[in-house]
Design an enzyme around this catalytic site. Structure first.
Site, PDB file in Angstrom:
ATOM      1  N   VAL A   1       0.867  -1.179   0.000  1.00  0.00           N
ATOM      2  CA  VAL A   1       0.000   0.000   0.000  1.00  0.00           C
ATOM      3  C   VAL A   1       0.901   1.226   0.000  1.00  0.00           C
ATOM      4  CG1 VAL A   1      -1.770   1.310   1.247  1.00  0.00           C
ATOM      5  CG2 VAL A   1      -1.834  -1.200   1.260  1.00  0.00           C
ATOM      6  N   CYS A   2       0.544   2.227  -0.783  1.00  0.00           N
ATOM      7  CA  CYS A   2       1.249   3.507  -0.836  1.00  0.00           C
ATOM      8  C   CYS A   2       2.728   3.281  -1.212  1.00  0.00           C
ATOM      9  CB  CYS A   2       1.083   4.227   0.503  1.00  0.00           C
ATOM     10  SG  CYS A   2       1.434   5.998   0.457  1.00  0.00           S
ATOM     11  N   THR A   3       3.655   3.921  -0.505  1.00  0.00           N
ATOM     12  CA  THR A   3       5.071   3.785  -0.858  1.00  0.00           C
ATOM     13  C   THR A   3       5.662   2.458  -0.393  1.00  0.00           C
ATOM     14  OG1 THR A   3       5.685   4.995   1.149  1.00  0.00           O
ATOM     15  CG2 THR A   3       5.508   6.258  -0.901  1.00  0.00           C
ATOM     16  N   GLY A   4       4.862   1.588   0.182  1.00  0.00           N
ATOM     17  CA  GLY A   4       5.349   0.254   0.495  1.00  0.00           C
ATOM     18  C   GLY A   4       5.842  -0.477  -0.742  1.00  0.00           C
TER      19      GLY A   4
ATOM     20  N   ALA B   1      -2.397   2.456  -4.360  1.00  0.00           N
ATOM     21  CA  ALA B   1      -1.842   3.807  -4.473  1.00  0.00           C
ATOM     22  C   ALA B   1      -1.735   4.444  -3.081  1.00  0.00           C
ATOM     23  CB  ALA B   1      -2.689   4.640  -5.432  1.00  0.00           C
TER      24      ALA B   1
END
Length: 229
Positions: free
Chosen positions: A102-105, A152
């Protein structure tokens, strides 16, 4: 019904909603067991100041059906260059049904070499960095490429979770979960993407986030060099 083991890698400075949005979704069915994974079982503090308690260590972690990496603040830079964590992700990816973020993971997955040649997404402000790490960046809310599923920015964790749950347990279970959560968002402002927000909102936000962006750029270049990209 077989037990499904889902693991979230958490770490100091993790973005709490990156974890909790998807966690709320994936913990609903009775056959899912969700693990919070870190090096120790000591409490850690999220980027926003919420205390999280790991449930299993890297060494104790069972073989997972799903491994998920959420994004983080400045401390994520340390995670991206931590060989112990990167090796753990590589090992789990060999047997996991789904390798996710999730996200910048997704940048942590990419730093481990796990998104090279895969379509993936992340928070809109970090797409160029993700591309530098070998991913084919797709600007969508949730991206599925084979067994890689990436969400995102922050709130997309809910959409990501429902998408993944549909694959794991079927659409009916995912729909029931969405209804249980009463997930029918009606945001008060049309500012959830750079295009909708406009330059008058994007500009100040990018300036506010410049130290984080600069730190991520520096580590992205270092990770890309290690991956020989």
């Amino acid at each position: 019904m077989n037990q499904v083991h889902i693991g979230f890698l958490i770490y100091p400075g993790v973005i709490q909603l990156d974890v909790m949005g998807a966690y709320q979704v994936l913990a609903f069915p009775p056959n899912t067991q969700v693990h919070l994974i870190w090096k120790t079982l000591s409490p850690l503090v999220s980027n926003e100041g919420l205390t999280l308690i790991p449930t299993v260590t890297l060494e104790q972690c069972p073989s997972l059906d799903v491994i998920c990496v959420p994004g983080g603040g400045m401390e994520q830079v340390e995670v991206m260059k931590d060989d112990e964590i990167l090796n753990f992700l590589k090992e789990q990816s060999l047997t996991a049904q789904y390798v996710t973020s999730v996200c910048t993971g997704s940048m942590v997955l990419a730093a481990a070499g796990l998104l090279r040649g895969y379509k993936a997404t992340c928070h809109w402000a970090f797409r160029d960095q993700l591309a530098m790490l070998g991913a084919e960046v797709v600007p969508q809310r949730v991206v599925i490429d084979r067994n890689r599923i990436t969400g995102a920015g922050v709130t997309s964790g809910i959409d990501f979770g429902l998408t993944l749950l549909g694959l794991l347990c079927g659409k009916d279970v995912a729909k029931m979960t969405q209804l249980m959560m009463e997930y029918d968002p009606e945001p008060p402002f049309k500012a959830g993407t750079p295009e909708m927000a406009g330059a008058e909102v994007v500009g100040p936000l990018m300036q506010f986030g410049k130290p984080l962006l600069d730190a991520f750029w520096e580590q992205t270049r270092a990770s890309a060099a290690l991956l020989k990209l």
